[in-house]
Design an enzyme around this catalytic site. Structure first.
Site, short mmCIF file in Angstrom:
data_model
loop_
_atom_site.label_atom_id
_atom_site.label_comp_id
_atom_site.label_asym_id
_atom_site.label_seq_id
_atom_site.Cartn_x
_atom_site.Cartn_y
_atom_site.Cartn_z
N HIS A 100 6.21 67.59 94.12
CA HIS A 100 6.88 66.67 93.18
C HIS A 100 8.02 67.57 92.65
O HIS A 100 8.01 68.77 92.70
CB HIS A 100 6.11 66.49 91.81
N ASP A 103 7.60 69.88 89.93
CA ASP A 103 6.79 71.11 90.33
C ASP A 103 7.55 72.19 90.45
O ASP A 103 7.34 73.56 90.36
CB ASP A 103 5.81 70.84 91.42
C1 XUL Z 1 -2.62 62.01 91.28
C2 XUL Z 1 -2.31 62.22 92.50
C3 XUL Z 1 -0.87 62.70 92.75
C4 XUL Z 1 -0.19 61.99 93.96
C5 XUL Z 1 1.40 62.40 94.13
O1 XUL Z 1 -4.24 61.67 91.23
O2 XUL Z 1 -3.15 62.22 93.59
O3 XUL Z 1 -1.06 64.24 92.81
O4 XUL Z 1 -0.84 62.84 95.04
O5 XUL Z 1 1.89 61.83 92.95
#
Ligand code: XUL
Ligand code: CO
Length: 438
Positions: A100, A103
């Protein structure tokens, strides 16, 4: 700067090895159906859990012990985390990662400043990617952690939050493109609701679709050719998440004319939270041409939340890899370990051990699934079970040649129906056991 010099690169030592820092089943070069194991599995590291997970839970504070987290300057820390991520991936021989935006770089006072810092970190990632040939499986934007997203992002009742989310995804698409990402994920973090008493569900869903169309348009504008995915999840953080499960997302994509531009990124723990098996979610997506990528983890069936554990169940991994082989393998997608070490597994070595466990589990699953697929045991049984549709009246049904009148006449003339056959579930389950143990 190195943090894992005390552990050599993880090697395949076979199933008798007692070395915790060795693969027991994952032999990257082993050929399966003419393709090395590593290219069937396409393992990916999830930046958020592995680099920024602290081990907090609703009752307790951070437990993780990581030297790199003691660096006080947040930007410097973010840069060092990049080095750690690539060191880990190199040790594991892992060729992909996912992140993300938030992150990889800390959020600043303004979006402009946040984007500037993001670019600084992306430059470090870019260098590391060039040095190691490690690739970006997908990027995404965190539209759920900051308090501005308290009522959602693109489904917020606040149009300014919609606009902010668009600005954030615009930048996330740009950096994903810059890093040559094979995909971009939308997980609807807070795109859902707590109560319909205060929610205009129709407007929220329409806005969500508008947002996704804007993303597709912008990707075209900047020449980003990666695959877009939606990641279904039924609940958590909101009580009702709009991207509930594969079936819901597929029909949403069709309804809003997004079906050509999106596939699904399906996560094991989300499937089970939706009270589906993972293979149900995968099969449904694959049958409709929507299976793109997988977040490989596992939940705890006794707990009703997303525990994001590293996958260690070989039966489950076998069934997942069976679906992947059945659809002809991954194209843009892969197996992203959206998994975190338990908060009591707080040493830095636990990060390696957990990934080794997950990779070995999927490698074992792949081997078993490949044998099942090669022998076509399940497929032969399927053909036999549905053979009534290959001839006579069944053939007429699937070729759309008959309606209620013809079928009624057929049954009236026939009087006795062909007998039903047993489903043989226990036999099939015992075959899976046989293929597992050999
Ligand atoms: C949350 C989840 C996230 C997604 C990316 O449950 O799985 O980490 O994979 O936003
Ligand atoms: Co996920």
């Amino acid at each position: 700067m190195h943090f894992y010099d005390h552990i050599p690169k993880i090697q395949y030592e076979g199933s008798k090895s007692l070395n915790p820092f060795a693969f027991k089943y994952y032999d990257p070069k082993e050929m399966i159906f003419g393709k090395p194991m590593k290219d069937h599995l396409k393992f990916s590291l999830a930046y958020w859990h592995t680099l920024t997970g602290e081990g907090i839970d609703p009752f307790g504070k951070a437990t993780m012990e990581r030297e790199w987290d003691t660096i006080t300057d947040p930007i410097e820390r973010a840069k060092v985390r990049v080095k750690v991520a690539f060191e880990l991936m190199e040790k594991l021989g892992m060729e992909y990662f996912c992140f993300h935006d938030r992150d990889i770089a800390p959020e600043q006072e303004t979006l402009a400043e946040t984007n500037r810092v993001l670019d600084e970190i992306v430059a470090v990632i870019e260098q590391e990617m060039k040095r190691t040939q490690i690739k970006l499986l997908w990027g995404t934007a965190n539209l759920f952690a900051n308090k501005r997203f308290v009522n959602g992002a693109s489904t917020s009742p606040n149009a300014d939050v919609f606009a902010y989310s668009a600005a954030q995804v615009k930048k996330a698409l740009e950096i994903t493109h810059r890093l040559n990402g094979a995909g971009y994920v939308f997980w609807g973090g807070r795109e859902g609701y707590e109560t319909l008493l205060n929610t205009d569900m129709k407007l929220e869903l329409d806005n969500f679709a508008r947002f996704l169309h804007m993303a597709v348009d912008y990707a075209k504008e900047i020449g980003f050719l990666g695959q877009f995915y939606i990641e279904p999840k039924p609940k958590e953080p909101t009580k009702h998440q709009y991207d509930f499960d594969s079936a819901t997302v597929i029909s949403f994509l069709h309804q809003y004319g997004l079906d050509k531009d999106f596939k699904l990124n399906i996560e094991t723990n989300h499937a089970t939270l939706a009270t589906h098996t993972m293979n149900h979610e995968l099969r449904l997506a694959a049958d409709n041409g929507f299976l793109g990528s997988i977040d490989a983890n596992q939940g705890d069936l006794l707990l009703g939340w997303d525990t994001d554990q590293f996958p260690t169940s070989i039966v489950d991994a076998t069934l997942v890899m069976y679906e992947v082989l059945r659809m002809g393998g991954f194209t843009t997608g892969g197996l992203n370990f959206d998994a975190k070490v338990r908060r009591a597994s707080f040493t830095k070595d636990d990060l390696l051990i957990a990934h080794i466990a997950g990779m070995d589990t999927y490698a074992a699953g792949l081997r078993i699934a490949a044998k099942l697929w090669k022998d076509q045991v399940l497929e032969t049984n399927l053909k036999q079970r549905y053979r009534s549709y290959t001839q006579g009246i069944g053939k007429d049904i699937v070729e759309n040649k008959v309606g209620f009148k013809e079928l009624s006449a057929y049954v009236m003339n026939k009087n006795t129906l062909e007998p039903n056959e047993p489903g043989k579930q226990e036999w099939l389950e015992s075959i899976i056991n046989q293929y597992m143990i050999g």
